[in-house]
Design an enzyme around this catalytic site. Structure first.
Site, PDB file in Angstrom:
ATOM      1  N   LYS A 178      29.501 -57.272 -36.031  1.00  0.00           N
ATOM      2  CA  LYS A 178      29.318 -58.089 -35.299  1.00  0.00           C
ATOM      3  C   LYS A 178      28.223 -57.606 -34.284  1.00  0.00           C
ATOM      4  CE  LYS A 178      31.280 -59.624 -31.456  1.00  0.00           C
ATOM      5  NZ  LYS A 178      30.113 -60.308 -30.858  1.00  0.00           N
ATOM      6  N   GLU A 253      30.951 -46.004 -27.636  1.00  0.00           N
ATOM      7  CA  GLU A 253      29.657 -45.615 -26.898  1.00  0.00           C
ATOM      8  C   GLU A 253      29.735 -46.609 -25.558  1.00  0.00           C
ATOM      9  OE1 GLU A 253      28.196 -42.815 -27.389  1.00  0.00           O
ATOM     10  OE2 GLU A 253      29.099 -42.484 -29.492  1.00  0.00           O
ATOM     11  N   CYS A 287      21.502 -48.106 -21.879  1.00  0.00           N
ATOM     12  CA  CYS A 287      22.751 -47.320 -21.415  1.00  0.00           C
ATOM     13  C   CYS A 287      22.264 -46.030 -20.786  1.00  0.00           C
ATOM     14  CB  CYS A 287      23.669 -47.111 -22.415  1.00  0.00           C
ATOM     15  SG  CYS A 287      22.854 -46.236 -23.808  1.00  0.00           S
ATOM     16  N   GLU A 389      28.533 -49.286 -12.822  1.00  0.00           N
ATOM     17  CA  GLU A 389      27.411 -49.565 -13.592  1.00  0.00           C
ATOM     18  C   GLU A 389      26.747 -51.006 -13.180  1.00  0.00           C
ATOM     19  OE1 GLU A 389      27.822 -50.382 -17.999  1.00  0.00           O
ATOM     20  OE2 GLU A 389      26.224 -48.912 -17.953  1.00  0.00           O
TER      21      GLU A 389
HETATM   22  P1  NAD Z   1      30.421 -55.637 -23.828  1.00  0.00           P
HETATM   23  O1  NAD Z   1      31.320 -54.898 -23.959  1.00  0.00           O
HETATM   24  O2  NAD Z   1      30.400 -57.207 -23.238  1.00  0.00           O
HETATM   25  O3  NAD Z   1      29.868 -56.296 -25.608  1.00  0.00           O
HETATM   26  C1  NAD Z   1      29.554 -55.535 -26.459  1.00  0.00           C
HETATM   27  C2  NAD Z   1      29.900 -55.885 -27.901  1.00  0.00           C
HETATM   28  O4  NAD Z   1      31.340 -55.991 -27.799  1.00  0.00           O
HETATM   29  C3  NAD Z   1      29.523 -57.590 -27.982  1.00  0.00           C
HETATM   30  O5  NAD Z   1      29.342 -57.755 -29.303  1.00  0.00           O
HETATM   31  C4  NAD Z   1      30.796 -58.267 -27.544  1.00  0.00           C
HETATM   32  O6  NAD Z   1      30.937 -59.538 -28.215  1.00  0.00           O
HETATM   33  C5  NAD Z   1      31.967 -57.272 -28.154  1.00  0.00           C
HETATM   34  N1  NAD Z   1      33.125 -57.470 -27.503  1.00  0.00           N
HETATM   35  C6  NAD Z   1      33.284 -57.756 -26.096  1.00  0.00           C
HETATM   36  N2  NAD Z   1      34.668 -57.760 -26.018  1.00  0.00           N
HETATM   37  C7  NAD Z   1      35.397 -57.180 -26.896  1.00  0.00           C
HETATM   38  C8  NAD Z   1      36.795 -57.145 -27.371  1.00  0.00           C
HETATM   39  N3  NAD Z   1      37.621 -57.187 -26.275  1.00  0.00           N
HETATM   40  N4  NAD Z   1      36.865 -56.680 -28.656  1.00  0.00           N
HETATM   41  C9  NAD Z   1      36.076 -56.492 -29.599  1.00  0.00           C
HETATM   42  N5  NAD Z   1      34.788 -56.764 -29.280  1.00  0.00           N
HETATM   43  C10 NAD Z   1      34.272 -56.978 -28.025  1.00  0.00           C
HETATM   44  O7  NAD Z   1      28.990 -55.098 -23.446  1.00  0.00           O
HETATM   45  P2  NAD Z   1      27.512 -55.742 -23.448  1.00  0.00           P
HETATM   46  O8  NAD Z   1      27.428 -56.587 -22.129  1.00  0.00           O
HETATM   47  O9  NAD Z   1      26.944 -56.654 -24.622  1.00  0.00           O
HETATM   48  O10 NAD Z   1      26.591 -54.528 -23.210  1.00  0.00           O
HETATM   49  C11 NAD Z   1      26.130 -53.715 -22.004  1.00  0.00           C
HETATM   50  C12 NAD Z   1      27.150 -52.546 -21.954  1.00  0.00           C
HETATM   51  O11 NAD Z   1      26.896 -51.740 -23.179  1.00  0.00           O
HETATM   52  C13 NAD Z   1      26.852 -51.747 -20.893  1.00  0.00           C
HETATM   53  O12 NAD Z   1      27.970 -51.283 -20.407  1.00  0.00           O
HETATM   54  C14 NAD Z   1      26.037 -50.417 -21.598  1.00  0.00           C
HETATM   55  O13 NAD Z   1      26.242 -49.154 -20.776  1.00  0.00           O
HETATM   56  C15 NAD Z   1      26.687 -50.259 -22.972  1.00  0.00           C
HETATM   57  N6  NAD Z   1      25.824 -49.658 -23.692  1.00  0.00           N
HETATM   58  C16 NAD Z   1      26.221 -48.508 -24.132  1.00  0.00           C
HETATM   59  C17 NAD Z   1      25.528 -47.618 -24.784  1.00  0.00           C
HETATM   60  C18 NAD Z   1      25.833 -46.295 -25.444  1.00  0.00           C
HETATM   61  O14 NAD Z   1      25.199 -45.822 -26.396  1.00  0.00           O
HETATM   62  N7  NAD Z   1      26.886 -45.703 -24.817  1.00  0.00           N
HETATM   63  C19 NAD Z   1      24.422 -48.254 -25.593  1.00  0.00           C
HETATM   64  C20 NAD Z   1      24.190 -49.564 -25.146  1.00  0.00           C
HETATM   65  C21 NAD Z   1      24.899 -50.299 -24.188  1.00  0.00           C
END
Ligand code: NAD
Length: 485
Positions: A178, A253, A287, A389
């Site tokens: 997804k 991650e 990130c 963050e």
């Molecule tokens: P998010 O957690 O809102 O969403 C990420 C993904 O998870 C999306 O596809 C979303 O639809 C899905 N999702 C959200 N809630 C969920 C749940 N309860 N169950 C299953 N899936 C769910 O994050 P975002 O806003 O898309 O991305 C930004 C975040 O990602 C920041 O916190 C950033 O630091 C982090 N990030 C981390 C890394 C890493 O490698 N550590 C890399 C890139 C981004």
């Protein structure tokens, strides 16, 4: 490959493009204009069940396929990503708001590298044997898990989507993936590429929708045995709570609050150029981006003056214009969150050295989400701005007196993803690198990536590591076989 706007995306299940079981769609918005330019499926558990059914059918063929043949299909996917770089980069930029030059230089090339890296990696897998003293030995098998779930965020859409899918497929699993609902288009196009590359039907299923409806349905499905998730710490916490009692394998991650530690003896010009890049690349939405800049006190004023002067020169505007250093913020909710963070920084006594405002552009960009690159000082390590963050073009400056204080400030965070150290003193660099609580530490550089290295965070930045053999280990079950002679 090109989409006609407004488009109607479909899920890729069992090798076919199909609408969501609910018949409902979600609007997709171009962040540079604020306009709806397409719709994506609002998928739920029924769609995930269909994807699981398709995966079950495909698993025996895919997991038993000779590794050279599996490798050839994955390499073909990489070739097709390269051949379609222009269309994919345009899709990524339109969806995410990032500059087109960045999509072409970083995001799309990395997506093909991800496939090529694991396609060739599986040709070199070897497992251990443990000989016993007199009468036998043990050997290790690493077998595909079965059906695995991959969930990715919006900041590096195809780059991170493929960073999970490629090792999962290479290891012989079937995948239900997804992408973020905010940036779904390149994932949709990847489905077309997989069809053309001859990936057997049902091996990769791409399902679109929200985190709560579609993402949680993946995590809750009992036939999906492992979850690889990249996203926010909050969503990671929720996923862990659902998956842990089901004993699923989990790779999380999550977020970061990354320090860059700058000593007076650093290579000044390189440090300055890279700190601008580490702070503001992709509108600060990586990130691994620096968000807390820690500067040795004796160069604090010099650093501040030159850094702020250079940040003021960064141009923010049309993502399709090659002269834009920065494009749009990914969405209205994220734009609102960032403006709220800047407001909080002011309220808790921070001084805005530059930026701090939304940018109102003209013409077709009048409804877009743009923010000035922002530098803030006069905030201590425990305030909200230095703890939570932000994930945007916002950094803080903090001075330090000694190596010990630099380490204390760097570790004064619940996160532990990445850090940079800028010094010519190799002993200081080694000492700090060993003691900083973060999964990744760059010395005199930033975002230099070798795909063989372990990638991931400590503390609230996650659990597990991606990259190289770590990823192939995650996506396999390890079995020991003991033979007595
Ligand atoms: P998010 O957690 O809102 O969403 C990420 C993904 O998870 C999306 O596809 C979303 O639809 C899905 N999702 C959200 N809630 C969920 C749940 N309860 N169950 C299953 N899936 C769910 O994050 P975002 O806003 O898309 O991305 C930004 C975040 O990602 C920041 O916190 C950033 O630091 C982090 N990030 C981390 C890394 C890493 O490698 N550590 C890399 C890139 C981004």
């Amino acid at each position: 490959m090109q989409l006609t706007v407004p488009y109607h995306l479909e899920n890729f299940i069992g090798g076919h493009f199909v609408g969501p079981a609910s018949g409902n769609f979600i609007n997709n918005i171009n962040p540079a204009t604020g306009e709806v330019y397409g719709q994506i499926p609002d998928s739920h558990s029924k769609d995930i069940e269909a994807a699981v059914k398709a995966s079950k059918k495909a698993f025996a063929e895919w997991s038993n396929m000779p590794v050279e043949k599996r490798s050839a299909i994955l390499n073909k996917i990489a070739d097709l990503i390269d051949e379609n770089i222009d269309e994919l980069a345009i899709a990524e930029t339109t969806d995410n708001g990032k500059p087109l030059w960045l999509s072409k230089k970083m995001d799309i090339p990395r997506a093909s590298s991800n496939f090529r890296f694991f396609a060739t990696g599986i040709l070199h897998v070897a497992t251990e044997t443990h000989a016993m003293e007199s009468d036998g030995f043990n050997y290790t098998l690493r077998q595909p898990i079965g059906i695995v779930g991959c969930i990715s965020p919006w900041n590096l859409p195809l780059y991170l989507f493929t960073w999970k899918i490629a090792p999962a497929l290479a290891a012989g699993n079937c995948v239900i993936a997804k992408p973020s609902e905010v940036t779904p288009v390149t994932a949709y196009l990847l489905g077309k590429i997989c069809q053309e590359a001859g990936l057997p039907d049902g091996v990769l299923n791409i399902v679109h929708g929200t985190g709560t409806n579609c993402g949680e349905a993946i995590v809750k499905n009992t036939d999906i045995k492992a979850i690889s998730f990249t996203g926010s710490t909050k969503a990671g916490e929720r996923i862990a709570a659902i998956a842990a009692p089901m004993f699923k394998k989990l790779s999380l991650e999550l977020g970061g609050k990354n320090p860059s530690i700058i000593f007076a003896d650093c290579n000044w010009d390189k440090m300055m150029a890279e700190t601008i890049r580490s702070s503001f690349s992709n509108q600060g939405q990586i990130c691994l981006c620096t968000s807390r800049i820690l500067i040795e006190k004796k160069i604090y004023e010099k650093f501040k003056t030159e850094f702020v002067e250079k940040v003021k020169q960064l141009t923010v505007g049309d993502p399709f214009d090659d002269s834009s250093n920065q494009g749009a913020i990914v969405s209205k909710p994220h734009f609102d969150k960032l403006m709220h963070c800047i407001h909080t920084a002011k309220a808790e006594g921070g001084t805005i050295l530059c930026g701090g405002n939304a940018i109102q552009l003209d013409g077709k960009f009048a409804g877009g989400f743009f923010i000035e690159p922002t530098v803030i000082e006069n905030l201590g390590p425990s305030c909200t701005t230095n703890q939570e963050e932000i994930f945007g073009p916002v950094v803080t400056l903090q001075p330090f007196d000694s190596e010990a204080e630099a380490l204390q400030l760097a570790n004064a965070s619940h996160y532990g993803l990445a850090a940079c150290i800028w010094t010519q003193d190799i002993s200081v660099a080694h000492r700090l690198a060993a003691n900083i609580q973060s999964g990744i530490c760059w010395v005199n550089c930033w975002l230099v990536r070798d795909l063989r290295t372990p990638f991931g965070g400590m503390k609230n930045s996650g659990v597990g590591r991606e990259g190289g053999w770590e990823a192939l280990r995650f996506f396999t079950e390890t079995k020991n076989i003991c033979i007595q002679l």
